[in-house]
Design a protein around this motif. Structure first.
Motif, PDB file in Angstrom:
ATOM      1  N   LEU A   1      20.726 -36.454 -10.910  1.00  0.00           N
ATOM      2  CA  LEU A   1      21.646 -35.805  -9.984  1.00  0.00           C
ATOM      3  C   LEU A   1      21.407 -36.207  -8.534  1.00  0.00           C
ATOM      4  CD1 LEU A   1      21.509 -32.210 -11.547  1.00  0.00           C
ATOM      5  CD2 LEU A   1      23.506 -33.740 -11.588  1.00  0.00           C
ATOM      6  N   GLY A   2      20.176 -36.684  -8.247  1.00  0.00           N
ATOM      7  CA  GLY A   2      19.837 -36.904  -6.843  1.00  0.00           C
ATOM      8  C   GLY A   2      19.553 -38.344  -6.460  1.00  0.00           C
ATOM      9  N   ASN A   3      19.539 -39.236  -7.421  1.00  0.00           N
ATOM     10  CA  ASN A   3      19.112 -40.597  -7.098  1.00  0.00           C
ATOM     11  C   ASN A   3      20.014 -41.329  -6.110  1.00  0.00           C
ATOM     12  OD1 ASN A   3      16.593 -41.156  -8.003  1.00  0.00           O
ATOM     13  ND2 ASN A   3      17.227 -41.851 -10.050  1.00  0.00           N
ATOM     14  N   ASP A   4      21.269 -40.953  -6.035  1.00  0.00           N
ATOM     15  CA  ASP A   4      22.193 -41.667  -5.136  1.00  0.00           C
ATOM     16  C   ASP A   4      22.240 -41.042  -3.739  1.00  0.00           C
ATOM     17  OD1 ASP A   4      23.395 -39.311  -5.917  1.00  0.00           O
ATOM     18  OD2 ASP A   4      25.426 -40.156  -5.756  1.00  0.00           O
TER      19      ASP A   4
ATOM     20  N   PRO B   1      15.617 -42.060  -3.499  1.00  0.00           N
ATOM     21  CA  PRO B   1      15.143 -43.402  -3.125  1.00  0.00           C
ATOM     22  C   PRO B   1      15.457 -43.765  -1.675  1.00  0.00           C
ATOM     23  CG  PRO B   1      16.111 -43.448  -5.319  1.00  0.00           C
ATOM     24  CD  PRO B   1      16.281 -42.058  -4.821  1.00  0.00           C
ATOM     25  N   SER B   2      16.630 -43.376  -1.185  1.00  0.00           N
ATOM     26  CA  SER B   2      17.023 -43.761   0.180  1.00  0.00           C
ATOM     27  C   SER B   2      16.121 -43.146   1.251  1.00  0.00           C
ATOM     28  CB  SER B   2      18.469 -43.334   0.446  1.00  0.00           C
ATOM     29  OG  SER B   2      18.535 -41.919   0.547  1.00  0.00           O
ATOM     30  N   LEU B   3      15.406 -42.106   0.892  1.00  0.00           N
ATOM     31  CA  LEU B   3      14.548 -41.452   1.892  1.00  0.00           C
ATOM     32  C   LEU B   3      13.068 -41.772   1.704  1.00  0.00           C
ATOM     33  CD1 LEU B   3      16.018 -37.827   2.315  1.00  0.00           C
ATOM     34  CD2 LEU B   3      15.927 -39.650   4.026  1.00  0.00           C
ATOM     35  N   ARG B   4      12.730 -42.429   0.621  1.00  0.00           N
ATOM     36  CA  ARG B   4      11.304 -42.672   0.356  1.00  0.00           C
ATOM     37  C   ARG B   4      10.709 -43.619   1.397  1.00  0.00           C
ATOM     38  NH1 ARG B   4      12.206 -43.076  -6.177  1.00  0.00           N
ATOM     39  NH2 ARG B   4      13.185 -41.019  -6.262  1.00  0.00           N
ATOM     40  N   GLY B   5       9.544 -43.237   1.888  1.00  0.00           N
ATOM     41  CA  GLY B   5       8.881 -44.056   2.902  1.00  0.00           C
ATOM     42  C   GLY B   5       9.483 -43.926   4.290  1.00  0.00           C
ATOM     43  N   LYS B   6      10.447 -43.024   4.453  1.00  0.00           N
ATOM     44  CA  LYS B   6      11.115 -42.868   5.751  1.00  0.00           C
ATOM     45  C   LYS B   6      10.648 -41.609   6.484  1.00  0.00           C
ATOM     46  CE  LYS B   6      13.975 -46.332   4.772  1.00  0.00           C
ATOM     47  NZ  LYS B   6      15.196 -46.162   3.961  1.00  0.00           N
ATOM     48  N   GLU B   7       9.485 -41.092   6.088  1.00  0.00           N
ATOM     49  CA  GLU B   7       9.014 -39.811   6.634  1.00  0.00           C
ATOM     50  C   GLU B   7       9.000 -39.803   8.161  1.00  0.00           C
ATOM     51  OE1 GLU B   7       7.420 -41.609   4.438  1.00  0.00           O
ATOM     52  OE2 GLU B   7       7.578 -40.437   2.592  1.00  0.00           O
ATOM     53  N   LYS B   8       8.803 -40.978   8.767  1.00  0.00           N
ATOM     54  CA  LYS B   8       8.677 -41.036  10.230  1.00  0.00           C
ATOM     55  C   LYS B   8      10.031 -41.029  10.933  1.00  0.00           C
ATOM     56  CE  LYS B   8       4.234 -41.266  10.203  1.00  0.00           C
ATOM     57  NZ  LYS B   8       3.474 -42.335   9.514  1.00  0.00           N
ATOM     58  N   ASN B   9      11.101 -41.288  10.177  1.00  0.00           N
ATOM     59  CA  ASN B   9      12.432 -41.301  10.804  1.00  0.00           C
ATOM     60  C   ASN B   9      12.765 -39.934  11.409  1.00  0.00           C
ATOM     61  OD1 ASN B   9      12.511 -43.836   9.756  1.00  0.00           O
ATOM     62  ND2 ASN B   9      14.527 -43.612   8.764  1.00  0.00           N
ATOM     63  N   PRO B  10      13.381 -39.958  12.593  1.00  0.00           N
ATOM     64  CA  PRO B  10      13.643 -38.672  13.267  1.00  0.00           C
ATOM     65  C   PRO B  10      14.582 -37.763  12.477  1.00  0.00           C
ATOM     66  CG  PRO B  10      14.681 -40.516  14.442  1.00  0.00           C
ATOM     67  CD  PRO B  10      13.799 -41.114  13.390  1.00  0.00           C
TER      68      PRO B  10
END
Ligand SMILES: Cc1ncc(COP(=O)(O)O)c(C=O)c1O
Ligand SMILES: Cc1ncc(COP(=O)(O)O)c(C=O)c1O
Lengths: 479, 479
Positions: free
Chosen positions: A475-478, A405-414
């Motif tokens: 296992l990966g949600n956090d 979740p913390s990375l979703r929609g952040k594809e443009k972040n360097p």
């Protein structure tokens, strides 16, 4: 000191004691490996740090032997701390599951303890190997030909290279590569690493596994079912090129070959009958058990024997009382060669070609099911691959990133790619330490770490696929 | 057609049925292979002509599967018509006998069905293989080093050649042999044929397995226990030459290596610690079961990995959560690699080094016993060989001619050798067809067909040796 007959009267091994031990060990194997080891309520692995594991196992070899109870406990320990590769939630490798007929064949092969080099020590297996190879060749589309069970697909791939260079330059056998022009192998970047390893081992050099200017191509190695993405090279198109330039066409179908059992999916290997050689590992998708790996040849000129024979007189006497062509051992570069045909033969007899076809078809269904489920969930992103024009995976490999979740929609972040690269290893570590399931990950080219799930075990149900997705999330949600 | 969850609910394999089959098959294996197959009142082989055997076995693979009773009958048939290599009267090969602890280890390895490439899928076996190799290296006299279980001594011999050329010319890995001077392997004419086969396979060419003028020697391959006569090369003397010329010294101890367990006989390999590499097959004299074959290395510079690695990222990820040096798979040219250490480890644990020493010593005693008995009988003529200065065989190979009464005292007759050459094949045919025992024969150089008996099975008693001699007489006296 002269030996006296007295010293020599008693054999060193007591059958009654030995068989008792074997019975007890068999019970443990059934209980620990086959029952618990395939039970979804039990763990796939019982992780221990290496130092701790070494201590638990007490590996040291000593001067004195041990009592039977100790040894049975050791059997139990080995089973306990080994990975349960037959567990329905083991997706880590291109092998998985268990077939009981194959396993019975493997026990029988081990007990019979013979070598596949002459008819005299392996009459049943010389004939059986020939029949199994014939059956597999028929699926390739060849009514004649030759072949061999090899200790792995890597070895089969090497054999193909050796045969191809020998066909072109038979003097290589006696004189070596120095008398030949520089030779190259054509293959794709996605081909299995064994092509490069084999080329180095056989004196070609790894750099000659590509197109080298001025060098002479002698073999094209296609892949049917690449290791990571499960892609199939277009065999017919490549065969056209090989025909034109008279190149040896080798198909590395170690992974994908089993589609030939399926009326629905064999089209993936259309044109395979035009190859000169095919490597195929029934220990992978057919669940025949490690190792079960064949090299199939279209050749009818006895190339395999000519290329590999050394005519050892102690083994391959020519004045035997039976047809010495049954002494197939001189076709290989091995001397001792394990019996790997019985397990496949017995399993094939048990379920028929139809049963093996069903396994292949079901694996495809499961792969499609899991892809469909992924599309319905957030956070599962399928790899765009060579077969990305398809709505579904081409084969039973499903490659994907889990995006927490913390990375979703952040594809443009360097730092997106860097952070994503770290997700799979952490999930993997947690999964291993908790022991709930196993799946592999890897980077590929410029794509950072992604998971590859290979679905082939006949023990799997869609519940295991659902569990798989839930568990990745858990296992990966956090992260 | 879209898959529905319904199609995917039931696994294709039923554990209860499967385990029942496995139990029944296990019973047949114990009864037919381990009880009857080791009983001197039963036959060693049940000879059938190939056509008849193929018919009896009904080998053909079909579309449909078969009922369990049929399949159990097939297990019985395979056992019945296979050679009983564990029978105390099987002297045909360099393997024989059965060790129940090893066999339990083999069943367990088969059931666990894993691959020895990473710690993650084979934690127990990565550690265990290292420990077994350490134990074997200690017997060679090395406190450090490296090594690998290989699919046979032939492969171990090839590895030694590959490492030796890589050490000298690391560029061979990428560029191939073309960039190197012509290289030769020094070995004796009595060395195993695998040295020549390996040289051809690896691009050296068979002609370069000898002294070629102007060529660069890079490796000397000595033999400890030659295949036919059981001779040991003088390692210390050869090591002196290798030291002087900086040549890689490889010792092919596939057959003889097990003498290192014996305080009494290890002197045969005096100087072995000076070698760079040793090939040793515990599946031969130690009765560890096929296959169990190691390559031992003195090297501490990670040559094995450097020479063979391809760094496949899908298997050998570098960002794992444990020490990636435990992922030993990149040391080999294989990818899948069978677990061959467990059977040796469990057997070693069971009887200790002392028990293995006893096996070796007893085999020597048996060989000496049979030689003594031959000397007391007419018609048994021992081969004059390299060790003919000894009163007794150097190892456990006993090579001899049986001279039928009609040929005795006729050595001067012009057709003597021709007639003698025909004796062994006829005796062998009769022996196989009656199934009473098995022993091999071969010509060697200018010596016509003679028998070679190799004595190693811990199941043998001196009565079997007496039987052997009586039987040769019975089968050959009228010739
Ligand atoms: C495409 C392909 N070729 C060859 C191999 C090597 O086969 P093996 O592991 O039996 O040597 C593999 C699998 O590991 C593979 O996926
Ligand atoms: C001296 C020697 N070296 C090598 C080998 C080959 O070993 P393997 O049959 O395991 O390839 C043998 C036996 O057959 C042998 O006797």
């Amino acid at each position: 000191m002269e030996p006296t007959a007295g010293d020599l009267t008693d054999p060193l091994i007591n059958h009654a004691d030995g068989q008792l031990f074997l019975h007890e060990a068999f019970k443990i194997i059934v209980e620990e490996v086959l029952c618990k080891g395939t039970d979804v309520k039990e763990k796939v692995c019982e992780w221990r740090e290496p130092e701790e594991l070494a201590r638990l196992l007490d590996l040291e070899l000593r001067e004195k032997g041990e009592p039977q109870e100790n040894l049975l406990q050791r059997v139990r320990d080995v089973a306990k701390y080994s990975i349960k590769t037959s567990h329905p939630r083991f997706f880590n490798q291109q092998f998985a599951g268990v077939d009981y007929h194959s396993l019975a064949g493997r026990f029988l092969s081990e007990a019979l303890n013979t070598n596949l080099f002459t008819y005299e020590v392996a009459p049943v297996f010389v004939l059986m190997e020939a029949e199994v190879l014939r059956g597999l060749r028929a699926l390739v589309g060849w009514t004649e030909g030759d072949g061999l069970f090899c200790p792995g697909g890597s070895t089969s791939n090497m054999y193909a290279m050796n045969l191809a260079r020998y066909r072109l330059y038979p003097e290589v056998k006696s004189q070596g590569l120095w008398s030949l022009p520089q030779l190259t192998v054509f293959t794709s970047p996605e081909s299995h690493y064994s092509v490069k390893k084999g080329a180095a081992f056989m004196g070609f050099g790894m750099d000659n596994v590509i197109l080298v200017k001025g060098a002479v191509p002698f073999l094209v190695s296609c892949t049917s079912g690449t290791t990571v993405q499960g892609a199939f090279d277009p065999l017919d198109r490549i065969a056209n090129v090989c025909d034109k330039h008279k190149l040896w066409l080798h198909v590395d179908a170690a992974w994908g070959g089993s589609v030939l059992f399926s009326k629905k999916h064999s089209h993936l290997m259309k044109g395979v009958h035009r190859a000169n050689s095919v490597a195929w590992n029934p220990h992978k998708m057919l669940v025949a058990g490690l190792q079960c790996s064949v090299l199939l040849l279209k050749d009818t000129t006895d190339l395999l024997k000519k290329c590999h024979c050394a005519n050892a007189t102690y083994l391959f006497q020519q004045d035997k009382f039976y047809d010495v062509n049954l002494d197939i051992g001189d076709k290989t570069v091995q001397c001792s060669r394990k019996v790997d045909c019985l397990k496949l033969w017995l399993m094939w007899k048990a379920v028929g070609s139809a049963g093996l076809e069903q396994r292949v078809d079901k694996a495809f269904l499961h792969a499609r099911y899991v892809v469909d489920q992924m599309k319905k969930r957030d956070g599962f992103q399928l790899l765009r691959d060579v077969s990305s024009h398809l709505n579904q995976p081409e084969f039973v490999n499903v490659c994907f990133w889990f995006i927490p979740p913390s990375l979703r929609g952040k594809e443009k972040n360097p730092d997106y790619q860097n952070r994503l690269a770290k997700v799979a290893p952490v999930i993997k570590e947690r999964m291993m330490k908790q022991g709930t399931m196993m799946v592999g990950y890897q980077p590929l080219g410029d794509r950072v770490n992604f998971f590859r799930i290979t679905i082939l075990s006949p023990l799997v149900s869609h519940k295991d696929m659902d569990f798989f997705l839930d568990e990745i999330e858990r296992l990966g949600n956090d992260l």
